[in-house]
Scaffold this motif. Structure first.
Motif, PDB file in Angstrom:
ATOM      1  N   HIS A 241       0.834  -1.208   0.000  1.00 44.87           N
ATOM      2  CA  HIS A 241       0.000   0.000   0.000  1.00 44.87           C
ATOM      3  C   HIS A 241       0.870   1.260   0.000  1.00 44.87           C
ATOM      4  O   HIS A 241       0.644   2.189  -0.777  1.00 44.87           O
ATOM      5  N   LEU A 242       1.880   1.299   0.858  1.00 47.28           N
ATOM      6  CA  LEU A 242       2.755   2.468   0.925  1.00 47.28           C
ATOM      7  C   LEU A 242       3.596   2.595  -0.342  1.00 47.28           C
ATOM      8  O   LEU A 242       3.847   3.707  -0.812  1.00 47.28           O
ATOM      9  N   LEU A 243       4.023   1.477  -0.892  1.00 47.99           N
ATOM     10  CA  LEU A 243       4.771   1.532  -2.147  1.00 47.99           C
ATOM     11  C   LEU A 243       3.912   2.140  -3.259  1.00 47.99           C
ATOM     12  O   LEU A 243       4.401   2.960  -4.046  1.00 47.99           O
ATOM     13  N   ARG A 244       2.654   1.738  -3.325  1.00 44.44           N
ATOM     14  CA  ARG A 244       1.752   2.319  -4.331  1.00 44.44           C
ATOM     15  C   ARG A 244       1.605   3.823  -4.126  1.00 44.44           C
ATOM     16  O   ARG A 244       1.538   4.583  -5.085  1.00 44.44           O
ATOM     17  N   ASP A 245       1.556   4.254  -2.866  1.00 45.73           N
ATOM     18  CA  ASP A 245       1.439   5.687  -2.564  1.00 45.73           C
ATOM     19  C   ASP A 245       2.608   6.490  -3.138  1.00 45.73           C
ATOM     20  O   ASP A 245       2.436   7.649  -3.496  1.00 45.73           O
ATOM     21  N   VAL A 246       3.783   5.884  -3.197  1.00 41.01           N
ATOM     22  CA  VAL A 246       4.948   6.602  -3.731  1.00 41.01           C
ATOM     23  C   VAL A 246       5.227   6.221  -5.184  1.00 41.01           C
ATOM     24  O   VAL A 246       6.235   6.613  -5.760  1.00 41.01           O
ATOM     25  N   GLY A 247       4.332   5.446  -5.775  1.00 43.54           N
ATOM     26  CA  GLY A 247       4.426   5.134  -7.192  1.00 43.54           C
ATOM     27  C   GLY A 247       5.400   4.028  -7.553  1.00 43.54           C
ATOM     28  O   GLY A 247       5.923   4.008  -8.664  1.00 43.54           O
ATOM     29  N   LEU A 248       5.641   3.113  -6.619  1.00 43.39           N
ATOM     30  CA  LEU A 248       6.553   2.006  -6.876  1.00 43.39           C
ATOM     31  C   LEU A 248       5.839   0.671  -6.727  1.00 43.39           C
ATOM     32  O   LEU A 248       4.908   0.538  -5.924  1.00 43.39           O
ATOM     33  N   SER A 249       6.298  -0.303  -7.464  1.00 41.54           N
ATOM     34  CA  SER A 249       5.793  -1.668  -7.300  1.00 41.54           C
ATOM     35  C   SER A 249       6.730  -2.418  -6.357  1.00 41.54           C
ATOM     36  O   SER A 249       7.847  -1.958  -6.055  1.00 41.54           O
ATOM     37  N   ARG A 250       6.304  -3.566  -5.915  1.00 37.88           N
ATOM     38  CA  ARG A 250       7.153  -4.410  -5.077  1.00 37.88           C
ATOM     39  C   ARG A 250       8.436  -4.773  -5.837  1.00 37.88           C
ATOM     40  O   ARG A 250       9.530  -4.779  -5.286  1.00 37.88           O
ATOM     41  N   THR A 251       8.297  -5.019  -7.141  1.00 34.56           N
ATOM     42  CA  THR A 251       9.462  -5.353  -7.972  1.00 34.56           C
ATOM     43  C   THR A 251      10.442  -4.183  -8.028  1.00 34.56           C
ATOM     44  O   THR A 251      11.657  -4.376  -7.905  1.00 34.56           O
ATOM     45  N   ASP A 252       9.915  -2.967  -8.197  1.00 33.38           N
ATOM     46  CA  ASP A 252      10.778  -1.776  -8.203  1.00 33.38           C
ATOM     47  C   ASP A 252      11.538  -1.655  -6.886  1.00 33.38           C
ATOM     48  O   ASP A 252      12.745  -1.394  -6.872  1.00 33.38           O
ATOM     49  N   ALA A 253      10.819  -1.824  -5.785  1.00 34.88           N
ATOM     50  CA  ALA A 253      11.434  -1.694  -4.464  1.00 34.88           C
ATOM     51  C   ALA A 253      12.485  -2.775  -4.259  1.00 34.88           C
ATOM     52  O   ALA A 253      13.574  -2.497  -3.733  1.00 34.88           O
ATOM     53  N   ARG A 254      12.187  -3.992  -4.661  1.00 36.59           N
ATOM     54  CA  ARG A 254      13.146  -5.090  -4.509  1.00 36.59           C
ATOM     55  C   ARG A 254      14.400  -4.833  -5.339  1.00 36.59           C
ATOM     56  O   ARG A 254      15.519  -5.025  -4.863  1.00 36.59           O
ATOM     57  N   ARG A 255      14.199  -4.379  -6.573  1.00 36.03           N
ATOM     58  CA  ARG A 255      15.333  -4.092  -7.458  1.00 36.03           C
ATOM     59  C   ARG A 255      16.242  -3.021  -6.843  1.00 36.03           C
ATOM     60  O   ARG A 255      17.464  -3.140  -6.858  1.00 36.03           O
ATOM     61  N   GLU A 256      15.636  -1.987  -6.294  1.00 39.93           N
ATOM     62  CA  GLU A 256      16.422  -0.924  -5.670  1.00 39.93           C
ATOM     63  C   GLU A 256      17.112  -1.431  -4.403  1.00 39.93           C
ATOM     64  O   GLU A 256      18.292  -1.140  -4.169  1.00 39.93           O
ATOM     65  N   ALA A 257      16.410  -2.186  -3.594  1.00 43.90           N
ATOM     66  CA  ALA A 257      16.960  -2.671  -2.335  1.00 43.90           C
ATOM     67  C   ALA A 257      18.116  -3.656  -2.546  1.00 43.90           C
ATOM     68  O   ALA A 257      18.998  -3.763  -1.686  1.00 43.90           O
ATOM     69  N   GLU A 258      18.136  -4.333  -3.669  1.00 45.63           N
ATOM     70  CA  GLU A 258      19.192  -5.312  -3.940  1.00 45.63           C
ATOM     71  C   GLU A 258      20.475  -4.676  -4.468  1.00 45.63           C
ATOM     72  O   GLU A 258      21.482  -5.359  -4.589  1.00 45.63           O
ATOM     73  N   LYS A 259      20.449  -3.388  -4.767  1.00 47.93           N
ATOM     74  CA  LYS A 259      21.662  -2.729  -5.246  1.00 47.93           C
ATOM     75  C   LYS A 259      22.702  -2.684  -4.123  1.00 47.93           C
ATOM     76  O   LYS A 259      22.360  -2.562  -2.946  1.00 47.93           O
ATOM     77  N   ALA A 260      23.944  -2.754  -4.514  1.00 56.34           N
ATOM     78  CA  ALA A 260      25.037  -2.631  -3.538  1.00 56.34           C
ATOM     79  C   ALA A 260      25.067  -1.207  -2.992  1.00 56.34           C
ATOM     80  O   ALA A 260      24.677  -0.253  -3.680  1.00 56.34           O
ATOM     81  N   PHE A 261      25.538  -1.058  -1.775  1.00 51.38           N
ATOM     82  CA  PHE A 261      25.503   0.249  -1.115  1.00 51.38           C
ATOM     83  C   PHE A 261      26.316   1.306  -1.869  1.00 51.38           C
ATOM     84  O   PHE A 261      26.050   2.494  -1.742  1.00 51.38           O
ATOM     85  N   TRP A 262      27.293   0.910  -2.645  1.00 47.66           N
ATOM     86  CA  TRP A 262      28.112   1.896  -3.356  1.00 47.66           C
ATOM     87  C   TRP A 262      27.474   2.322  -4.690  1.00 47.66           C
ATOM     88  O   TRP A 262      27.915   3.281  -5.286  1.00 47.66           O
ATOM     89  N   GLN A 263      26.411   1.644  -5.118  1.00 44.35           N
ATOM     90  CA  GLN A 263      25.750   2.012  -6.364  1.00 44.35           C
ATOM     91  C   GLN A 263      24.753   3.140  -6.108  1.00 44.35           C
ATOM     92  O   GLN A 263      24.053   3.132  -5.109  1.00 44.35           O
ATOM     93  N   GLN A 264      24.698   4.057  -7.063  1.00 46.11           N
ATOM     94  CA  GLN A 264      23.743   5.154  -6.911  1.00 46.11           C
ATOM     95  C   GLN A 264      22.469   4.874  -7.642  1.00 46.11           C
ATOM     96  O   GLN A 264      22.224   3.955  -8.273  1.00 46.11           O
TER      97      GLN A 264
END
Length: 60
Positions: free
Chosen positions: A37-60
């Motif tokens: 629900h909160l992801l939808r509020d900010v315009g992201l899907s679960r897949t988008d959030a997962r993809r971003e969260a899986e990035k290494a900390f040094w990646q922008q």
């Protein structure tokens, strides 16, 4: 030989980069913890959030 001011600027810039990496890591963990629900509020899907969260900390 490097001037003291140049060395200081280098250390400050490096420290700032490290702090930025730590902040990105914290934000990605927080993003991954949001419910659908909160992801939808900010315009992201679960897949988008997962993809971003899986990035290494040094990646922008």
């Amino acid at each position: 030989m490097t001037s003291p001011g140049g060395a200081r600027r280098f250390v400050e810039r490096a420290f700032g980069e490290v702090l930025g990496m730590i902040e990105r890591h914290r934000q990605r963990r927080s993003l991954a913890a949001l419910d659908d629900h909160l992801l939808r509020d900010v315009g992201l899907s679960r897949t988008d959030a997962r993809r971003e969260a899986e990035k290494a900390f040094w990646q922008q």
